[in-house]
Write an enzyme that holds these catalytic residues in place. Structure first.
Site, PDB file in Angstrom:
ATOM      1  CE1 TYR A 234      -4.989   6.257  -2.562  1.00 41.14           C
ATOM      2  CE2 TYR A 234      -7.016   7.214  -2.631  1.00 41.14           C
ATOM      3  CZ  TYR A 234      -5.880   6.592  -1.602  1.00 41.14           C
ATOM      4  OH  TYR A 234      -6.133   6.315   0.026  1.00 41.14           O
TER       5      TYR A 234
ATOM      6  CE1 TYR B 137      -4.549   1.380   0.810  1.00 48.77           C
ATOM      7  CE2 TYR B 137      -2.950   3.391   1.431  1.00 48.77           C
ATOM      8  CZ  TYR B 137      -4.244   2.361   0.897  1.00 48.77           C
ATOM      9  OH  TYR B 137      -5.297   3.035   1.558  1.00 48.77           O
TER      10      TYR B 137
END
Lengths: 130, 403
Positions: free
Chosen positions: B343, B292
């Protein structure tokens, strides 16, 4: 700075800032000092938390510098560790971004935006804390 | 979570990715339905085969349980909204895996969707900071008054603390941005594919010191779904199975006091080793790493916490020539990640891991792709999920790890 309004959860805190006091929480069971927003003790889980005035002295834990898109002075904000232990997210005033350092001694001041509650901000301490 | 074996061992059998990026005029629920349908088709299943649905809404907050009704899903045996922010994708796969392994459900769709960008020209920072700007009451309003509005400044405080403690530099963060952009060149879904240099990183405008523009993820509209089913069901389906070998979460609950390790250690330090142990593998067995990357620093901290380098040495590690990037020794964020590609919260690393483990990465495909390590991170380093995914069931992954 946006004017802030007191609400039931922050009323006591802002009553303190109006008097020029920085209130934090203190656990009645173990004596730990806690950040104002705590509703239970981080150490013992106690929920009997009293309001108590902090000394207003602290040190810089971390900070960021936020450029002003309109070309004004940048905002310097970050985390202060109060002498009593709790951390607060705060605005720094009277600081030069390049002169910020970890552990810098700071002390509370209060700003009073028109139409809002008094808000604690932190400036470099006028005298070095031991 | 792990130790699965046999017919009901959980497998990711479908992946659905909608059009991503500056796609306007669609709701999260619309993107989510699209993503689930794509995942079902990808797996070679029919929508009626889905008997479990987990949803995770993004910032737009318009994806709910109502998705099941919108899609005409009937007689579901599992239906819930999940919210642990950026760690949700990994968490959903964990819950779905346990449901499949236990027999509670057979085909569980896990979907994330978001549509924070509403009109052309809307800045990504504005999209993510806008919700708090008018806050005038409550404790968070004090953060906003201080200037700590949204994720950028709060994550900047984490990076600064790491810099103070370990000497981490902006240039070291930049090495991560440069390496991920190089990977993005090979990803047709990536929004930014033009190479960047460290000088470009250093010249990009300051967002929240120490973060420059190229330290920050982009913001995308879209949706991603994965289907979790059992190994025996997956055996006859359209795609190479991606086995869920292990998973774990960690939510450190940083105290607001001198005891806090905020910025120094994240939940990855607990979830990573726990997930590897559950999968029966070690860090050295991992071929592909998808972390992440809401900010370059999040990657750096996770690398340390997972044990790819010693605590505090994430900066020098990332900046060492030959470590990161497509030609590097560590195959990290191979699709360009949130920094360069898209994203979709935790679905960004998860989707790329599924693609890599299947061997469908095209020109960015890693040669070795037996085992992938995937992270999810939410809040301000408050929530962490880890998954270990494999091209083979558990037994064979372990047997094959001796080389």
């Amino acid at each position: 700075m946006t004017p802030l309004q007191a609400s039931p959860v922050t009323a006591e805190f802002f009553a303190g800032t109006a008097r020029g006091e920085l209130l934090v929480r203190r656990c009645a069971d173990c004596g730990r000092h806690l950040a104002p927003r705590c509703v239970s003790c981080e150490v013992c889980g106690g929920t009997d938390l009293a309001w108590t005035a902090a000394s207003g002295a602290g040190r810089v834990v971390s900070w960021t510098v936020l450029p002003d898109r309109a070309g004004g002075p940048p905002v310097v904000a970050g985390i202060v560790e109060l002498a009593e232990g709790p951390w607060l997210n705060v605005r720094f005033v009277d600081v030069v971004p390049e002169a910020m350092t970890g552990g810098l001694a700071v002390e509370v001041r209060f700003v009073r935006p028109e139409g809002g509650e008094a808000v604690p901000v932190f400036a470099p301490a006028e005298q070095t804390l031991g | 979570m792990g130790g699965f074996a046999g017919a009901r061992a959980p497998v990711i059998a479908g992946l659905g990715i909608t059009e991503l990026g500056n796609v306007y005029g669609r709701t999260s629920a619309d993107f989510a339905a699209d993503a689930v349908r794509r995942a079902v088709a990808d797996a070679g299943l029919a929508l009626g085969d889905v008997d479990g649905l987990l949803t995770n809404t993004g910032l737009a907050a318009d994806l709910t349980l109502g998705l099941a009704r919108d899609m005409g899903l009937r007689d579901l045996r599992l239906l819930s909204e999940v919210q642990a922010f950026g760690s949700s994708a990994g968490a959903m796969v964990q819950y779905a895996s346990m449901a499949v392994a236990s027999g509670m459900a057979d085909v569980v769709a896990c979907v994330f969707a978001d549509a924070p960008l509403r009109e052309p020209g809307a800045g990504s920072a504005g999209a993510y900071a806008g919700t708090g700007r008018r806050l005038t009451q409550g404790w968070r309003a004090l953060d906003v008054a201080a200037g700590l509005l949204g994720a950028n400044p709060l994550y900047a405080l984490a990076a600064r603390r790491h810099m103070l403690a370990y000497g981490t530099t902006s240039e070291q963060l930049g090495a991560i941005a440069v390496a991920q952009r190089a990977w993005a060149a090979g990803n047709p879904r990536a929004r930014f594919r033009e190479p960047i240099t460290l000088a470009d990183h250093q010249a990009s405008r300051m967002i929240a010191d120490p973060y420059r523009l190229l330290d920050c993820c982009l913001v995308s509209n879209g949706g991603v779904a994965v289907l979790v089913t059992s190994a025996d069901r997956a055996a006859d389906l359209a795609q190479p199975p991606v086995h869920v070998l292990g998973g774990a979460q960690a939510h450190p609950g940083y105290p607001a006091s001198s005891d806090s390790t905020f910025g120094l250690v994240s939940g990855a330090s607990q979830a990573g080793p726990a997930a590897l142990k559950a999968a029966g593998v070690t860090l050295g067995d991992i071929d592909v790493v998808e972390l992440y990357d809401c900010y370059t620093f999040t990657v750096l901290l996770t690398l340390e916490d997972y044990g790819f380098c010693a605590k505090g040495e994430g900066g020098p590690f990332a900046a060492t020539p030959g470590v990161l990037g497509p030609d590097g020794s560590l195959k990290l964020n191979t699709g360009g990640g949130q920094l360069s590609s898209y994203y979709m919260w935790g679905m960004t690393p998860l989707s790329e891991a599924v693609i890599q483990v299947r061997g469908q990465g095209g020109e960015r495909q890693c040669e070795r792709h037996e085992l992938a390590l995937v992270s999810g991170n939410g809040g301000i380093l408050d929530h962490h999920s880890t998954l270990v995914l494999g091209a083979s069931p558990r037994e064979r992954s372990i047997t094959g790890s001796g080389s």
